[in-house]
Motif scaffolding. Structure first.
Motif, PDB file in Angstrom:
ATOM      1  N   MET A  58       0.975  -1.253   0.115  1.00  0.00           N
ATOM      2  CA  MET A  58      -0.169  -0.149   0.081  1.00  0.00           C
ATOM      3  C   MET A  58       0.930   1.246  -0.281  1.00  0.00           C
ATOM      4  O   MET A  58       1.949   1.245   0.667  1.00  0.00           O
ATOM      5  N   SER A  59       0.589   2.303  -0.711  1.00  0.00           N
ATOM      6  CA  SER A  59       1.058   3.537  -0.439  1.00  0.00           C
ATOM      7  C   SER A  59      -0.119   4.606  -0.502  1.00  0.00           C
ATOM      8  O   SER A  59      -0.961   4.379  -0.484  1.00  0.00           O
ATOM      9  N   ILE A  60       0.427   5.743  -0.358  1.00  0.00           N
ATOM     10  CA  ILE A  60      -0.343   7.051  -0.061  1.00  0.00           C
ATOM     11  C   ILE A  60      -1.519   6.903  -0.902  1.00  0.00           C
ATOM     12  O   ILE A  60      -1.813   6.772  -2.181  1.00  0.00           O
ATOM     13  N   GLY A  61      -2.733   7.220  -0.462  1.00  0.00           N
ATOM     14  CA  GLY A  61      -3.994   7.244  -0.994  1.00  0.00           C
ATOM     15  C   GLY A  61      -4.805   6.001  -1.034  1.00  0.00           C
ATOM     16  O   GLY A  61      -6.035   5.851  -1.608  1.00  0.00           O
ATOM     17  N   ASP A  62      -4.211   4.862  -1.015  1.00  0.00           N
ATOM     18  CA  ASP A  62      -4.987   3.426  -1.023  1.00  0.00           C
ATOM     19  C   ASP A  62      -5.673   3.189   0.299  1.00  0.00           C
ATOM     20  O   ASP A  62      -5.364   3.660   1.156  1.00  0.00           O
ATOM     21  N   HIS A  63      -6.657   2.509  -0.054  1.00  0.00           N
ATOM     22  CA  HIS A  63      -7.649   1.892   1.174  1.00  0.00           C
ATOM     23  C   HIS A  63      -7.599   0.533   1.385  1.00  0.00           C
ATOM     24  O   HIS A  63      -7.325  -0.118   0.389  1.00  0.00           O
ATOM     25  N   PHE A  64      -7.558   0.254   2.693  1.00  0.00           N
ATOM     26  CA  PHE A  64      -7.854  -1.141   2.703  1.00  0.00           C
ATOM     27  C   PHE A  64      -9.029  -1.545   3.745  1.00  0.00           C
ATOM     28  O   PHE A  64      -9.183  -0.700   4.712  1.00  0.00           O
ATOM     29  N   ASP A  65      -9.862  -2.607   3.151  1.00  0.00           N
ATOM     30  CA  ASP A  65     -11.091  -2.770   3.981  1.00  0.00           C
ATOM     31  C   ASP A  65     -10.722  -4.233   4.788  1.00  0.00           C
ATOM     32  O   ASP A  65     -10.479  -5.081   4.261  1.00  0.00           O
ATOM     33  N   LEU A  66     -10.695  -3.714   6.060  1.00  0.00           N
ATOM     34  CA  LEU A  66     -10.152  -4.980   6.978  1.00  0.00           C
ATOM     35  C   LEU A  66     -11.074  -6.192   6.951  1.00  0.00           C
ATOM     36  O   LEU A  66     -10.435  -7.245   6.882  1.00  0.00           O
ATOM     37  N   LYS A  67     -12.127  -5.870   7.015  1.00  0.00           N
ATOM     38  CA  LYS A  67     -13.168  -7.110   7.084  1.00  0.00           C
ATOM     39  C   LYS A  67     -13.093  -7.866   5.881  1.00  0.00           C
ATOM     40  O   LYS A  67     -13.049  -9.160   5.898  1.00  0.00           O
ATOM     41  N   ASN A  68     -13.144  -7.273   4.788  1.00  0.00           N
ATOM     42  CA  ASN A  68     -13.290  -8.099   3.499  1.00  0.00           C
ATOM     43  C   ASN A  68     -11.813  -8.105   2.935  1.00  0.00           C
ATOM     44  O   ASN A  68     -11.548  -8.855   1.624  1.00  0.00           O
ATOM     45  N   LYS A  69     -10.650  -7.643   3.316  1.00  0.00           N
ATOM     46  CA  LYS A  69      -9.207  -7.888   3.303  1.00  0.00           C
ATOM     47  C   LYS A  69      -9.182  -7.679   1.832  1.00  0.00           C
ATOM     48  O   LYS A  69      -8.496  -8.208   1.027  1.00  0.00           O
ATOM     49  N   ARG A  70      -9.459  -6.458   1.426  1.00  0.00           N
ATOM     50  CA  ARG A  70      -9.511  -5.952   0.045  1.00  0.00           C
ATOM     51  C   ARG A  70      -8.806  -4.552  -0.114  1.00  0.00           C
ATOM     52  O   ARG A  70      -9.280  -3.811   0.726  1.00  0.00           O
ATOM     53  N   LEU A  71      -7.808  -4.594  -0.791  1.00  0.00           N
ATOM     54  CA  LEU A  71      -7.002  -3.407  -1.247  1.00  0.00           C
ATOM     55  C   LEU A  71      -7.819  -2.422  -2.497  1.00  0.00           C
ATOM     56  O   LEU A  71      -7.862  -3.339  -3.474  1.00  0.00           O
ATOM     57  N   ILE A  72      -7.826  -1.345  -2.090  1.00  0.00           N
ATOM     58  CA  ILE A  72      -8.361  -0.345  -3.183  1.00  0.00           C
ATOM     59  C   ILE A  72      -7.270   0.526  -3.390  1.00  0.00           C
ATOM     60  O   ILE A  72      -7.045   1.405  -2.704  1.00  0.00           O
ATOM     61  N   ILE A  73      -6.742   0.479  -4.740  1.00  0.00           N
ATOM     62  CA  ILE A  73      -5.484   1.183  -4.893  1.00  0.00           C
ATOM     63  C   ILE A  73      -6.097   2.588  -5.637  1.00  0.00           C
ATOM     64  O   ILE A  73      -6.971   2.614  -6.299  1.00  0.00           O
ATOM     65  N   GLY A  74      -5.325   3.616  -4.878  1.00  0.00           N
ATOM     66  CA  GLY A  74      -5.898   5.090  -5.240  1.00  0.00           C
ATOM     67  C   GLY A  74      -5.477   5.555  -6.754  1.00  0.00           C
ATOM     68  O   GLY A  74      -4.660   4.810  -7.560  1.00  0.00           O
ATOM     69  N   HIS A  75      -5.598   6.593  -6.827  1.00  0.00           N
ATOM     70  CA  HIS A  75      -5.393   7.342  -8.137  1.00  0.00           C
ATOM     71  C   HIS A  75      -4.036   7.855  -8.153  1.00  0.00           C
ATOM     72  O   HIS A  75      -3.378   7.607  -7.223  1.00  0.00           O
ATOM     73  N   HIS A  76      -3.562   8.385  -9.142  1.00  0.00           N
ATOM     74  CA  HIS A  76      -2.152   8.875  -9.233  1.00  0.00           C
ATOM     75  C   HIS A  76      -1.974   9.807  -8.184  1.00  0.00           C
ATOM     76  O   HIS A  76      -2.795  10.494  -7.618  1.00  0.00           O
ATOM     77  N   LYS A  77      -0.565   9.805  -7.916  1.00  0.00           N
ATOM     78  CA  LYS A  77      -0.213  10.203  -6.354  1.00  0.00           C
ATOM     79  C   LYS A  77       0.502  11.264  -6.193  1.00  0.00           C
ATOM     80  O   LYS A  77       1.721  11.022  -5.607  1.00  0.00           O
ATOM     81  N   ILE A  78       0.630  12.484  -6.833  1.00  0.00           N
ATOM     82  CA  ILE A  78       1.213  13.470  -6.461  1.00  0.00           C
ATOM     83  C   ILE A  78       0.443  14.816  -6.012  1.00  0.00           C
ATOM     84  O   ILE A  78      -0.837  14.761  -6.423  1.00  0.00           O
ATOM     85  N   PRO A  79       0.798  15.618  -4.911  1.00  0.00           N
ATOM     86  CA  PRO A  79       2.071  15.412  -4.145  1.00  0.00           C
ATOM     87  C   PRO A  79       2.216  14.125  -3.333  1.00  0.00           C
ATOM     88  O   PRO A  79       1.110  13.487  -3.051  1.00  0.00           O
ATOM     89  N   ILE A  80       3.394  13.942  -2.975  1.00  0.00           N
ATOM     90  CA  ILE A  80       3.458  12.682  -1.879  1.00  0.00           C
ATOM     91  C   ILE A  80       2.519  13.061  -0.867  1.00  0.00           C
ATOM     92  O   ILE A  80       2.054  11.864  -0.219  1.00  0.00           O
ATOM     93  N   ASN A  81       2.556  13.964  -0.297  1.00  0.00           N
ATOM     94  CA  ASN A  81       2.051  14.338   1.242  1.00  0.00           C
ATOM     95  C   ASN A  81       0.723  15.060   1.346  1.00  0.00           C
ATOM     96  O   ASN A  81       0.961  16.245   1.208  1.00  0.00           O
ATOM     97  N   PRO A  82      -0.299  14.448   1.276  1.00  0.00           N
ATOM     98  CA  PRO A  82      -1.705  15.286   1.248  1.00  0.00           C
ATOM     99  C   PRO A  82      -1.811  16.228   2.285  1.00  0.00           C
ATOM    100  O   PRO A  82      -2.460  17.347   1.822  1.00  0.00           O
ATOM    101  N   GLY A  83      -1.405  15.750   3.266  1.00  0.00           N
ATOM    102  CA  GLY A  83      -1.513  16.937   4.500  1.00  0.00           C
ATOM    103  C   GLY A  83      -1.087  18.325   4.393  1.00  0.00           C
ATOM    104  O   GLY A  83      -1.504  19.288   4.944  1.00  0.00           O
ATOM    105  N   LEU A  84      -0.042  18.172   3.519  1.00  0.00           N
ATOM    106  CA  LEU A  84       0.638  19.472   3.335  1.00  0.00           C
ATOM    107  C   LEU A  84      -0.162  20.412   2.395  1.00  0.00           C
ATOM    108  O   LEU A  84       0.188  21.694   2.464  1.00  0.00           O
ATOM    109  N   LYS A  85      -1.230  19.951   1.679  1.00  0.00           N
ATOM    110  CA  LYS A  85      -1.872  20.651   0.802  1.00  0.00           C
ATOM    111  C   LYS A  85      -2.891  21.641   1.522  1.00  0.00           C
ATOM    112  O   LYS A  85      -3.267  22.739   1.065  1.00  0.00           O
ATOM    113  N   GLU A  86      -3.232  21.337   2.604  1.00  0.00           N
ATOM    114  CA  GLU A  86      -4.341  21.761   3.413  1.00  0.00           C
ATOM    115  C   GLU A  86      -3.932  23.092   4.205  1.00  0.00           C
ATOM    116  O   GLU A  86      -3.031  23.170   4.378  1.00  0.00           O
TER     117      GLU A  86
END
Lengths: 296, 296
Positions: free
Chosen positions: A268-296
């Motif tokens: 997993m990397s930034i922006g991906d989600h994982f559903d613990l119950k169903n054990k499924r990884l949802i890969i996110g979209h294109h990932k720039i910038p690296i750190n979304p926290g800094l955008k806000e």
């Protein structure tokens, strides 16, 4: 607990040697490096945003004063000023009315790095621990932990085990954690310290636990006790033992190498989600910038 | 090639720092530590047993004389005396009639550690390389390699890539190997150097390749180009990407972290077998003593 109202943020440690070499000289650099984006995200998720009351719990650390100070400075740089340090050093302090009162008023707690066994042996079963669990279940309350603080947040906790010998029977030491989340087992400084063996071992020994290996500078935001979002700049390795077919773990002697057939691994990397119950990884979209926290 | 008559023995390197710090002082200890059992097994598998002609190929190494000397001593301790050192340093030497003649007469070659790019850039496409492939296909011939020598034996070869940054796009450097076996990609010093990321990356980029991560003091004996048996005292991590569901590798920019859904991992130790075609691990029985080669 099912569907807690609280949020959990677990972080893999600093890009430096983190918890085990807490030299004051490195400390500022550590925090600057890794946690700015993640700390920002914590305040965004907190009930009162920048006005939230944050308690830094330095219990795991050998140098609590320095560590607490650095977190206060880092939050201040983000405009978050209502921050205290709770250096609880003994179990009696984890039962004191004064500290309980402070926890009652907190919107966020942040467990620093250090030794996770200090966290469990000092907090386990105290009034402070029970109140943490209660607030996490019923309030919009954020529990955050980095390094040792992250490792201690699950029900089963790895506290020792060499990377080299991790797949020898008995080498990985596990005990009860603080139990904010069940059915996972968390390791930190993951890629950097070659800890895949510890996680494979832990998952094989009880596949109900999803193994979470957090890289440095990297974390998971967990909502509803189920929905995980990767934050920070690095990588998270997940190990799912649900479909394990075979292991000889019960047959070999202590200290012998074990064999395991069929564990599933996700990256997993930034922006991906994982559903613990169903054990499924949802890969996110294109990932720039690296750190979304800094955008806000 | 399908169903080669030859056997391949790939070894994850010594318990010391192996290929990259070949200090002469450590060398004897290295070999004593790790290869006795595996070297013994090599001679057992060789066409003429203890009388087999073994050529040590030190081309990968920076200190070929010392390394060659140590192998000769180690084999001698096992009663194997018909051992030579072939220190081929240039492509022209890999085409010389004298060296071709020596290879023709060999029952076993042993590629030492060092830099795998030296192996491919010096041997690739030479008469020596073609004869190796031919002997491996048609004769009861043993090709063995440790560390760099193991890495170079597959068709696709990892030659560089930090453990830390391995899951950033473009970080893991792959090129053509010597091609004694197809559909695998081999990494060495595996658990010890935290290289899981390199293997996950390699498998995700082309899941036809089974990732093989050899721990130090650990090897695989491969018969028929398909049947793998774990030998030595440590662990082997296998990564099977056949059932990979998703990756964003083609979407992210160079240097960005990648995500991968659903790789399968197996942990092998001594006595286990793996069927490459069917991707099945057969876990062996109880495993004492650690090193079966020493029993014989």
């Amino acid at each position: 607990m099912r569907n807690p109202k609280g949020k959990l943020v677990i972080i893999g440690g600093s890009v430096d040697r983190g918890s085990f070499s807490e030299s004051p000289a490195d400390l500022h650099r550590n925090l600057k490096f890794f946690e700015k984006g993640i700390l920002k995200r914590i305040t965004t998720e907190a009930a009162k945003g920048n006005l939230s009351r944050i308690e830094i719990i330095t219990t795991a650390s050998n140098i609590p004063e320095e560590v607490g100070e650095e977190y206060i400075k880092s939050f201040a740089q983000l405009g978050v000023l209502n921050v205290g340090v709770l250096n609880i050093k003994k179990r009696e302090e984890a039962n004191s009315p004064e500290n309980i009162e402070r926890l009652k008023n907190a919107d966020v707690v942040m467990f620093t790095g250090g030794d996770q066994l200090r966290l469990t042996s000092i907090f386990g079963g105290t009034a402070f621990h029970h109140l943490l669990l209660e607030k996490y279940e019923y309030e919009n309350f954020v529990i955050s932990g980095t390094s040792a603080g992250a490792a201690a947040s699950s029900n089963n906790m790895i506290y020792q085990g060499s990377s080299h010998g991790a797949l020898l029977k008995g080498e990985v030491k596990i005990t009860g954690g603080l139990g904010f989340i069940n059915n996972v087992i968390i390791d930190t400084h993951f890629v950097q310290r070659g800890r895949i063996g510890r996680l494979l071992y832990s998952c094989a020994s009880n596949p109900i636990n999803l193994g979470i290996g957090l890289g440095e500078d990297t974390g998971l935001l967990i909502i509803d006790g189920n929905n995980m979002e990767a934050i920070g700049s690095g990588l998270i390795i997940l190990v799912d033992g649900t479909h394990m077919r075979n292991t000889n773990m019960t047959e070999v002697e202590m200290g012998e190498p074990i064999s395991i057939e069929n564990l599933i691994v996700h990256v997993m990397s930034i922006g991906d989600h994982f559903d613990l119950k169903n054990k499924r990884l949802i890969i996110g979209h294109h990932k720039i910038p690296i750190n979304p926290g800094l955008k806000e």
